[in-house]
Design an enzyme around this catalytic site. Structure first.
Site, PDB file in Angstrom:
ATOM      1  N   SER A 171      26.535  81.860 -20.632  1.00  0.00           N
ATOM      2  CA  SER A 171      27.225  82.179 -19.389  1.00  0.00           C
ATOM      3  C   SER A 171      28.212  81.213 -19.021  1.00  0.00           C
ATOM      4  CB  SER A 171      26.162  82.126 -18.186  1.00  0.00           C
ATOM      5  OG  SER A 171      25.468  81.007 -18.327  1.00  0.00           O
ATOM      6  N   GLU A 172      28.193  80.021 -19.603  1.00  0.00           N
ATOM      7  CA  GLU A 172      29.268  79.019 -19.571  1.00  0.00           C
ATOM      8  C   GLU A 172      29.363  77.901 -20.599  1.00  0.00           C
ATOM      9  OE1 GLU A 172      28.763  80.595 -15.646  1.00  0.00           O
ATOM     10  OE2 GLU A 172      27.428  79.554 -16.733  1.00  0.00           O
ATOM     11  N   THR A 173      30.469  77.727 -20.945  1.00  0.00           N
ATOM     12  CA  THR A 173      30.670  76.460 -21.953  1.00  0.00           C
ATOM     13  C   THR A 173      31.584  75.428 -21.147  1.00  0.00           C
ATOM     14  OG1 THR A 173      30.704  77.938 -23.851  1.00  0.00           O
ATOM     15  CG2 THR A 173      31.776  75.800 -24.279  1.00  0.00           C
ATOM     16  N   HIS A 215      24.712  74.192 -13.393  1.00  0.00           N
ATOM     17  CA  HIS A 215      23.785  74.149 -14.662  1.00  0.00           C
ATOM     18  C   HIS A 215      24.472  73.368 -15.952  1.00  0.00           C
ATOM     19  CE1 HIS A 215      25.056  77.842 -16.046  1.00  0.00           C
ATOM     20  NE2 HIS A 215      24.558  77.531 -17.303  1.00  0.00           N
TER      21      HIS A 215
END
Length: 125
Positions: A43-45, A71
């Site tokens: 979902s995120e880097t 997060h």
């Protein structure tokens, strides 16, 4: 560049909310950071670069850069505390959403999220 995958909000591997964390010496081109986020397919880097006493922090999804990711910020703090600055108990991040501060108390990390002013929004048809 070192890239880590951190599971936030859990004590168990392969649980919680995963994010990739890339600690850089200098910024990569935006297109390359986007490609890395797409390859990670999480979902995120998060990408962090040390700037003075703080870090500049940016987050990319497979679809593009975003303004805020809690997060991945906590995950970045975990990586910094365990692999980069093990004696630090506080991390300041300059982000598109303003400065974010994460405090470390042993193995626990806490962050104050930015507060936005509530404004009325007209309802459309």
């Amino acid at each position: 560049m070192k890239c880590y995958v951190v599971d936030a909000f859990t004590k168990e591997i392969f649980k919680g909310n995963p994010a990739a964390v890339c600690v850089l010496d200098t910024w990569l081109p935006d297109e390359l950071m986007q490609a890395i986020a797409m390859e990670n397919n999480l979902s995120e880097t998060a990408f962090a670069v040390k700037e003075g006493d703080a870090y500049r922090l940016r987050w990319f999804t497979p679809g593009g850069e975003i303004d805020l990711c809690g997060h991945a910020t906590l995950g970045t703090s975990f990586v910094l505390a365990n692999f980069v600055e093990p004696k630090a108990d506080r991390f300041v991040f300059h982000t598109l959403s303003g400065d974010l501060v994460v405090s470390r108390n042993g193995d626990l990390f806490s962050m104050d999220f930015p507060a936005y002013d509530m404004v009325p929004t007209p309802v459309t048809d």
